[in-house]
Design an enzyme around this catalytic site. Structure first.
Site, PDB file in Angstrom:
ATOM      1  N   ARG A 109      -0.481  -7.394   6.729  1.00 29.29           N
ATOM      2  CA  ARG A 109      -0.360  -5.926   6.187  1.00 29.29           C
ATOM      3  C   ARG A 109      -1.968  -5.392   6.292  1.00 29.29           C
ATOM      4  O   ARG A 109      -2.717  -6.084   6.719  1.00 29.29           O
ATOM      5  CB  ARG A 109       0.285  -5.744   4.837  1.00 29.29           C
ATOM      6  CG  ARG A 109      -0.515  -6.824   3.850  1.00 29.29           C
ATOM      7  CD  ARG A 109      -0.611  -6.236   2.482  1.00 29.29           C
ATOM      8  NE  ARG A 109      -1.634  -5.160   2.554  1.00 29.29           N
ATOM      9  CZ  ARG A 109      -3.057  -5.463   2.485  1.00 29.29           C
ATOM     10  NH1 ARG A 109      -3.543  -6.502   2.663  1.00 29.29           N
ATOM     11  NH2 ARG A 109      -3.692  -4.061   2.384  1.00 29.29           N
ATOM     12  N   ASN A 153      -3.599   7.296   3.884  1.00 27.52           N
ATOM     13  CA  ASN A 153      -4.152   5.865   3.204  1.00 27.52           C
ATOM     14  C   ASN A 153      -3.163   5.508   2.213  1.00 27.52           C
ATOM     15  O   ASN A 153      -2.248   6.492   1.829  1.00 27.52           O
ATOM     16  CB  ASN A 153      -5.324   5.852   2.925  1.00 27.52           C
ATOM     17  CG  ASN A 153      -5.956   4.534   2.386  1.00 27.52           C
ATOM     18  OD1 ASN A 153      -5.668   3.508   3.279  1.00 27.52           O
ATOM     19  ND2 ASN A 153      -6.496   4.202   1.430  1.00 27.52           N
ATOM     20  N   ASP A 188      -5.016   4.309   7.406  1.00 26.18           N
ATOM     21  CA  ASP A 188      -3.908   3.934   8.101  1.00 26.18           C
ATOM     22  C   ASP A 188      -3.644   4.975   9.384  1.00 26.18           C
ATOM     23  O   ASP A 188      -3.181   4.218  10.215  1.00 26.18           O
ATOM     24  CB  ASP A 188      -2.528   3.925   7.317  1.00 26.18           C
ATOM     25  CG  ASP A 188      -2.798   2.701   6.354  1.00 26.18           C
ATOM     26  OD1 ASP A 188      -3.182   2.856   5.203  1.00 26.18           O
ATOM     27  OD2 ASP A 188      -2.256   1.446   6.511  1.00 26.18           O
ATOM     28  N   ARG A 241       6.790  -0.591  11.027  1.00 24.06           N
ATOM     29  CA  ARG A 241       6.316   0.434  10.016  1.00 24.06           C
ATOM     30  C   ARG A 241       5.878   1.531  10.618  1.00 24.06           C
ATOM     31  O   ARG A 241       5.173   1.726  11.871  1.00 24.06           O
ATOM     32  CB  ARG A 241       5.025  -0.346   9.191  1.00 24.06           C
ATOM     33  CG  ARG A 241       5.565  -1.597   8.350  1.00 24.06           C
ATOM     34  CD  ARG A 241       4.326  -2.064   7.380  1.00 24.06           C
ATOM     35  NE  ARG A 241       4.291  -0.986   6.333  1.00 24.06           N
ATOM     36  CZ  ARG A 241       3.218  -1.158   5.420  1.00 24.06           C
ATOM     37  NH1 ARG A 241       2.423  -1.872   5.729  1.00 24.06           N
ATOM     38  NH2 ARG A 241       2.972  -0.436   4.314  1.00 24.06           N
TER      39      ARG A 241
END
Ligand code: MRU
Length: 346
Positions: free
Chosen positions: A52, A243, A233, A89
């Site tokens: 992650r 984020n 992100d 994702r």
């Protein structure tokens, strides 16, 4: 080629054929390394957060596609593997960015050379993200010189990035220069702050305190925090930042108190194709993550929940975006997209 045993804190290791990951779902209780052999393993590991953090899911996906191309270099299976990995994702753009790079490099090569080209591209992505971490750490620490109490959210260290990290790498660099304390928010529901950031801070010997997420705004208001620094992100062209959920609340509190709210991340996190954060797809995860804490069910098992994994902080609340190619302060369409131009901007 990257070889050898994993370092103390790196979360992933590539031996030229296979990817190994420190399974982050098991930390800090267990330090278990898992081996991934193909794109399906890799996509599943990304989806369940065994690996992650935006930069690291890009790196893992790059290696996942390289493993797929090794097995089946023809156009159709290559594109199918790339699609599978891109879909693992939705929010961190680093994932699609890395997959696109490996796919484009491989498709441009003759069939017989695609596996080698894909491996080399994945390794180049990994090396580039390692180097980006080092540059971000130095630039961020220069920017925040003098700040002693640094609040952060989620996990943005070596577990999340190639190299030493993004926001947490800045804190680690600051700790080498000055006596600082890191205030780490626990980061409900999956507790990346409590489980992972504290694990990293303990190993680095950096003074720290763990907070429940709801405590941050009050401590900021009381003057107990000098600066907030978080990762990202996806950064839209105008500087809006997606984020980990809870980030926006920290930005609001920082603005109200007049302290810096700094975002750190590699330029692979900038998505210049979208004008603003309104266009960022926010991952919604399962309700059971919210219904449970510490393995225990908190609430009736059919309690309806919302579980957005990220939120968007408007650029107006961001003091500075620190990247390996310079700092956008404040982030605006001009300063953010300038970081992607060949010369970058400082
Ligand atoms: O859901 P996660 O744990 O992958 O979320 C990670 C974050 O939100 C980090 O802050 C982000 O990826 C930046 S890591 C440099």
């Amino acid at each position: 080629m990257r070889t050898g045993e994993p370092t103390a804190t790196a979360a992933l290791a590539w031996d030229g054929r296979r990817l190994r990951l420190l399974d982050q779902t098991l930390l800090p209780a267990e330090e278990t390394w898992i081996a991934l052999d193909d794109e399906a393993d890799t996509a599943a590991a990304i989806a369940r957060l065994a690996v992650r953090g935006a930069p690291n899911i890009g790196i893992a996906a790059a290696y996942g596609l390289a493993m797929a191309i090794e097995r089946s270099p023809a156009d159709e299976p290559l594109r199918a593997a790339a699609d599978l990995l891109r879909g693992a994702r939705p929010t961190a753009v680093n994932l699609a960015w890395a997959v696109d790079r490996v796919q484009a490099a491989a498709l441009a090569a003759p069939l017989a050379q695609r596996a080698a080209v894909a491996r080399a591209e994945a390794e180049a992505i990994h090396a580039g993200e390692d180097a980006a971490s080092a540059a971000i750490a130095l630039a961020g620490a220069d920017l925040l010189a003098g700040a002693r109490r640094i609040l952060t959210h989620c996990n943005t260290g070596a577990l999340a990035c190639g190299g030493t990290g993004s926001a947490l790498a800045v804190a680690v660099e600051l700790a080498q220069r000055d006596a600082i304390t890191v205030l780490a928010c626990e980061t409900r529901p999956l507790l990346q702050g409590a489980r992972l950031t504290i694990w990293e801070l303990r190993r680095a010997g950096i003074p720290h305190e763990l907070l429940v997420d709801g405590a941050a705004a009050g401590l900021i208001r009381r003057g107990e925090v000098d600066a907030v620094i978080v990762g990202c992100d996806r950064v839209a062209a105008n500087g809006d930042v997606a984020n980990k959920v809870g980030t926006y609340a920290h930005a609001l509190a920082a603005r109200a108190a007049g302290i810096p709210f700094v975002v750190a991340g590699p330029t692979s996190t900038i998505d210049a194709s979208i004008a603003s954060g309104d266009e960022i797809a926010i991952e919604e995860r399962g309700m059971d993550e919210v219904r449970h804490a510490g393995g225990a069910l908190l609430t009736p098992a059919d309690t309806p929940c919302r579980n957005p994994a990220f939120d968007v902080t408007p650029a107006q609340l961001v003091t500075a975006l620190v990247t390996e190619r310079g700092i956008a302060a404040p982030p605006t369409t001009e300063s953010v997209t300038g970081l992607l131009s060949p010369a970058g901007s400082a």
